[in-house]
Structures are given as structure tokens and as C-alpha cells.
Motif scaffolding. Structure first.
Motif, short mmCIF file in Angstrom:
data_model
loop_
_atom_site.label_atom_id
_atom_site.label_comp_id
_atom_site.label_asym_id
_atom_site.label_seq_id
_atom_site.Cartn_x
_atom_site.Cartn_y
_atom_site.Cartn_z
N TYR A 285 8.39 93.83 -38.37
CA TYR A 285 7.53 92.76 -38.85
C TYR A 285 6.20 92.71 -38.10
O TYR A 285 6.14 93.01 -36.91
N TYR A 286 5.18 92.29 -38.83
CA TYR A 286 3.84 92.18 -38.26
C TYR A 286 3.35 90.74 -38.40
O TYR A 286 3.74 90.04 -39.33
N PRO A 287 2.47 90.28 -37.52
CA PRO A 287 2.01 88.88 -37.54
C PRO A 287 1.03 88.61 -38.68
O PRO A 287 -0.16 88.89 -38.57
N ILE A 288 1.52 88.05 -39.76
CA ILE A 288 0.71 87.89 -40.97
C ILE A 288 -0.53 87.04 -40.73
O ILE A 288 -1.57 87.24 -41.36
N HIS A 289 -0.47 86.09 -39.79
CA HIS A 289 -1.60 85.20 -39.55
C HIS A 289 -2.79 85.91 -38.91
O HIS A 289 -3.86 85.32 -38.80
N LEU A 290 -2.61 87.16 -38.48
CA LEU A 290 -3.73 87.93 -37.95
C LEU A 290 -4.29 88.89 -38.99
O LEU A 290 -5.28 89.59 -38.73
N TYR A 291 -3.67 88.92 -40.15
CA TYR A 291 -4.11 89.77 -41.25
C TYR A 291 -4.58 88.96 -42.46
O TYR A 291 -5.31 89.47 -43.30
N SER A 292 -4.10 87.72 -42.55
CA SER A 292 -4.33 86.93 -43.75
C SER A 292 -4.59 85.48 -43.38
O SER A 292 -4.25 85.03 -42.29
N PHE A 293 -5.19 84.74 -44.30
CA PHE A 293 -5.46 83.32 -44.06
C PHE A 293 -5.41 82.56 -45.37
O PHE A 293 -5.47 83.16 -46.45
#
Length: 248
Positions: A80-88
């Protein structure tokens, strides 16, 4: 009169406390499942993932748990990757963090609604001489601001203002002050600006840290924590700085 940096240290201090807390195993699993799977990253629009990643040094302050969830580059087991650093603007647990974004936008930049958000953004665009034509900022007069550090008006360390702009745009969308598509249109303008000055994420990271240190954006304690966070961003497998190409 808006002083953009009057309380930004407070956010870093909060990040220090968050970073000290150990998460229970159940909490870790729950958070991990709310993040982005590696094979989904390519499905995000480049301008969204790259534009969000530009503000990562500030954005991670709201998500200290990421550092306990994701391993270093040499560990290939992370799924898993931290979605909040890729998307908003739309991702799991947004509502859980929305109040934090609203609070910090008010403390750090005096942003309390859409109007104040647009004035602050317009001021930064004017500072960098970035065209606002055909954007929601086109007819917005920038706020009357007091810039305590003249270096901000130069391009010696362009990553500092670019990072701040990305942070304000994404956080304001998360907080409900901006519509996402209009926010993306603004990111479309700052992305080519920063690419004119840097060629990769390493240069960007160095420029940001050196620049914010020179203008004394944080005190020594804040600098220490920020340096650690930037180290995580350059070394963690899940970091967008290790997964998003600088050139599209």
C-alpha cells in the motif's frame, strides 16, 4: 495584513507529537487498507499526483502515521501507498482530517473561506509572476501582505513557494474551499514553473529545505523534524518522490 508564516511552526510541532505516538497493530492495518495500492498509482492523472507531491513536506504533517506504515526503498514487501500524498479532494479518511486542514489553513495563512483562499493564492501567483489568465484567480486582487523575507520574491529557492502553493491548493480543496477541477487548473500552472528550475525530486528536496532554512520558516526544532520528514520522502518506498517521474 496577512503574515503567511506567523504560526506555521505550530504545524511542525504538532507533527513532532504525532510522530512520537505508536500505533496499535489494528490501527496500522485499518490505515493501510485506506491507502492506495501500488498498481493504482498509474490510474491517477499526472497533474494531480505530481501537483499533490509538490506539497508533500507540509502535507505529511497531517498524516504522521504513514511513517510507521511504509518501509524503506530496499524493503519490497509493501503493498500500500499513502494516497494522501498522491491525491486530494476525495480519498479515504478525508473527513477525519478535514478539520485539521481547516484549522492549519487559518493559523498559517489566515484562510477561513473561499474568498480569503483566493486572495492568498493570488498573492503568491503575483509573487512568482505566474499568469492567472483563464483561472479562477484572473480577477482576484491579492491580499495586502507583509513578507518578512525578501528571498521569497526571488527564484533562488523556488521550491519553497511552490511547495506552499501546492499545500494551500490541495488543503483548501480538502477543506472545502476550492472545487477540485479548478484547483487542478491552478496546479497546471505551477508544475511547469517548478520544472523550469529543477530537473528531479532530489533537486527539489534540497532547494526546499535550504530555502526554508535560509528564510527561517521554522525554528531549530521544526527544522530538525522537517529534515527527517524530507528524508522519509526521499527514502520510503511509498513516497511519491520515488514513484512519480519528474518529467511526464
Amino acid at each position: 495584513m496577512i503574515n503567511f508564516f506567523k504560526e506555521i511552526i505550530s504545524s511542525i510541532k504538532e507533527g513532532i507529537e504525532e510522530g512520537k505516538q505508536e500505533l496499535a497493530e489494528e490501527k496500522k492495518l485499518e490505515n493501510a487498507k485506506s491507502n492506495l495500492k501500488e498498481d493504482s498509482i498509474s490510474n491517477l492523472p499526472y497533474r494531480e499526483s505530481f501537483g499533490t507531491a509538490l506539497g508533500a513536506p507540509f502535507r505529511v504533517v497531517n498524516f504522521g502515521d504513514w511513517f510507521t506504515l511504509f518501509k524503506s526503498l530496499e524493503d519490497s514487501t509493501d503493498e500500500y501507498y499513502p494516497i494522501h500524498l498522491y491525491s486530494f479532494g476525495n480519498y479515504p479518511k478525508l473527513e477525519e482530517h478535514k478539520k485539521d486542514f481547516i484549522k492549519k489553513l487559518k493559523i498559517d495563512f489566515g484562510i477561513v473561506d473561499t474568498d480569503s483562499c483566493l486572495k492568498v493564492l493570488s498573492s503568491f501567483f503575483d509573487l512568482l509572476s505566474i499568469s492567472k489568465q483563464n483561472t479562477l484567480l484572473e480577477n482576484i486582487k491579492g491580499a495586502s501582505i507583509e513578507i518578512p523575507f525578501k528571498e521569497l520574491s526571488s527564484t533562488k529557492y523556488p521550491a519553497v513557494i511552490t511547495c506552499i502553493l501546492s499545500h494551500i491548493i490541495t488543503a483548501s480543496t480538502d477543506g472545502g474551499y476550492l472545487e477540485k477541477e479548478k484547483a487542478l487548473n491552478l496546479l497546471d500552472l505551477i508544475i511547469p514553473f517548478i520544472k523550469q528550475h529543477h530537473n528531479n525530486w532530489d533537486e527539489y528536496a534540497s532547494s526546499f529545505f535550504q530555502g526554508q532554512s535560509e528564510i527561517k520558516l521554522n525554528n531549530s526544532a521544526g527544522n530538525s523534524v522537517l529534515k527527517k520528514y524530507i528524508g522519509y520522502l526521499t527514502s520510503k518506498k511509498g513516497s511519491p518522490w520515488n514513484n512519480i517521474n519528474w518529467q511526464e
